[in-house]
Design an enzyme around this catalytic site. Structure first.
Site, short mmCIF file in Angstrom:
data_model
loop_
_atom_site.label_atom_id
_atom_site.label_comp_id
_atom_site.label_asym_id
_atom_site.label_seq_id
_atom_site.Cartn_x
_atom_site.Cartn_y
_atom_site.Cartn_z
N THR A 97 0.84 -1.18 0.00
CA THR A 97 0.00 0.00 0.00
C THR A 97 0.88 1.25 0.00
O THR A 97 1.84 1.32 0.78
CB THR A 97 -0.88 0.01 1.27
OG1 THR A 97 -1.72 -1.15 1.26
CG2 THR A 97 -1.75 1.25 1.33
N SER A 98 0.59 2.21 -0.86
CA SER A 98 1.26 3.51 -0.86
C SER A 98 2.78 3.34 -1.05
O SER A 98 3.20 2.88 -2.10
CB SER A 98 0.90 4.28 0.42
OG SER A 98 1.34 5.60 0.34
#
Ligand SMILES: *[C@@H]1O[C@H](CO)[C@@H](O)[C@H](O)[C@H]1NC(C)=O
Ligand SMILES: *[C@@H]1O[C@H](CO)[C@@H](O)[C@H](O)[C@H]1NC(C)=O
Length: 368
Positions: free
Chosen positions: A211-212
């Site tokens: 994520t991210s």
């Protein structure tokens, strides 16, 4: 009343702390207890509810606060244990987050944790799940379903933990963007190689997700280590090489990329991938990218640049062969398929980050 409620979430950012954060240092975010002001010449810039960083100058992306979508409750320290150089998977305690050390070349000292389910499939698949800026292995373990689903499907999970202040991943240095070049990506890959050699993990079923910042690391792993990974799921990330800042500190923030100003052709993007591992002639990992249309941390332009990059690498047409809503996904999500090895899911009115759909990722990997 309403004003008060709206005010509470920003209170931790206003707490007075002695000292100032250095250039590129963290200066705020959920759970952050360090300095919230920056040395002069830099500006504290909020990238997400989890992470603010001291950026040189005043060129900063939008500071619109975003709602966190990943819970970050950290389990008590007693739920993880440590051992040195385990031999064989049987030496790893089951159904707990367990730290490993001495797993091979680890130039930046990436922390490494393994989750082994109670029942392990024979020759099990391996998933590397990389956290966001401000996160940790523990936070991503407790904030995702990778461990829980491992109990059903029998795969093993590696949760790396960033060694960098602010706990972003190095996705910008030449070393990390180069096959066997060093930095965080090599530390992670060393743990994968260790798992293949010592735990009987299936070398043909090693997968990455994140994520991210962990999504950006997933792109890095896919581009620089295509021989190691069979598939990657990029949740709210950027194209491989977009964050490149040669000569800058390892985990520097690339504002030009994050704000969607790095616009290249598919060929140019593909060249970045090829340059990471010259001479590699094998297949590239299957890729699935997810992005929200109102992401103000890694702007949605990055979604379209990822599409250019991977459709060029896979020699797919630049327009999808199908683009449909899926019954299991919220309204406004569309799943664009460009070929068997690449899908791009766009989430209308979703910010940073798109919530996790782990069961779907497992289907994409061929595990579920
Ligand atoms: C898929 O269709 C949706 C809805 O029409 C559209 O918003 C989106 O941009 C399309 N996705 C791609 C990758 O072309
Ligand atoms: C997208 O569509 C393809 C083709 O129908 C399908 O195989 C895949 O599972 C879908 N992906 C998601 C994330 O729903």
């Amino acid at each position: 009343m309403f004003k008060l409620a709206a005010f509470f979430p920003v209170l931790p950012l206003l707490r007075l702390v002695a000292g100032q954060s250095p250039e590129w240092g963290q200066c705020g975010g959920i759970g952050w207890t360090g300095a919230t002001t920056c040395v002069s010449g830099t500006m504290c810039t909020e990238y997400s509810a989890y992470y603010s960083q001291c950026i040189p100058g005043s060129a900063a992306p939008s500071t619109t606060p975003v709602t966190p979508t990943t819970p970050i409750s950290v389990p008590p320290a007693s739920s993880s244990t440590t051992t040195t150089a385990p031999t064989g998977l049987s030496s790893i305690p089951a159904s707990t987050l367990h730290q490993i050390t001495n797993f091979g070349t680890n130039p930046t000292n990436v922390g490494m944790y393994v989750y082994k389910p109670a029942r392990v499939a024979s020759n099990p698949p391996l998933i590397v799940a990389s956290h966001y800026c401000g996160g940790t292995a523990q936070a991503y373990y407790s904030g995702s379903k990778y461990a829980q689903l491992a109990e059903t499907y029998g795969y093993v999970v590696l949760f790396p933990s960033s060694p960098n202040s602010g706990t972003c991943w190095d996705v910008s240095s030449t070393a990390t963007l180069t096959h066997n070049g060093g930095s965080d990506s090599l530390g992670i890959v060393s743990a994968v190689r260790y798992a293949i050699s010592n735990w009987g993990v299936d070398a043909g079923r090693v997968f990455a997700a994140g994520t991210s910042s962990g999504a950006m690391m997933t792109s890095v792993l896919a581009g620089a280590y295509p021989d190691v990974f069979s598939a990657g799921v990029v949740d709210s990330g950027v194209a491989f090489g977009c964050f490149a800042l040669p000569g800058q500190p390892d985990d520097s923030w690339n504002s030009q990329c994050s704000t969607g100003e790095e616009i290249l052709t598919g060929q140019q993007w593909a060249q970045k991938v090829y340059a990471a591992y010259p001479g590699y002639t094998g297949e590239y990992p299957k890729m699935q990218v997810w992005h929200g249309t109102i992401d103000t941390t890694l702007y949605p332009e990055n979604f379209w640049e990822e599409i250019k990059q991977w459709t060029t690498v896979f020699d797919y047409p630049s327009t999808p062969i199908s683009n449909v809503s899926e019954s299991y996904l919220p309204q406004g999500y569309s799943n664009a398929t460009y070929g068997p090895r690449f899908q791009a899911i766009l989430a209308q009115n979703v910010g940073h980050t798109v919530p996790l759909f782990e069961q779907q990722y497992l289907e994409f990997y061929g595990i579920a």
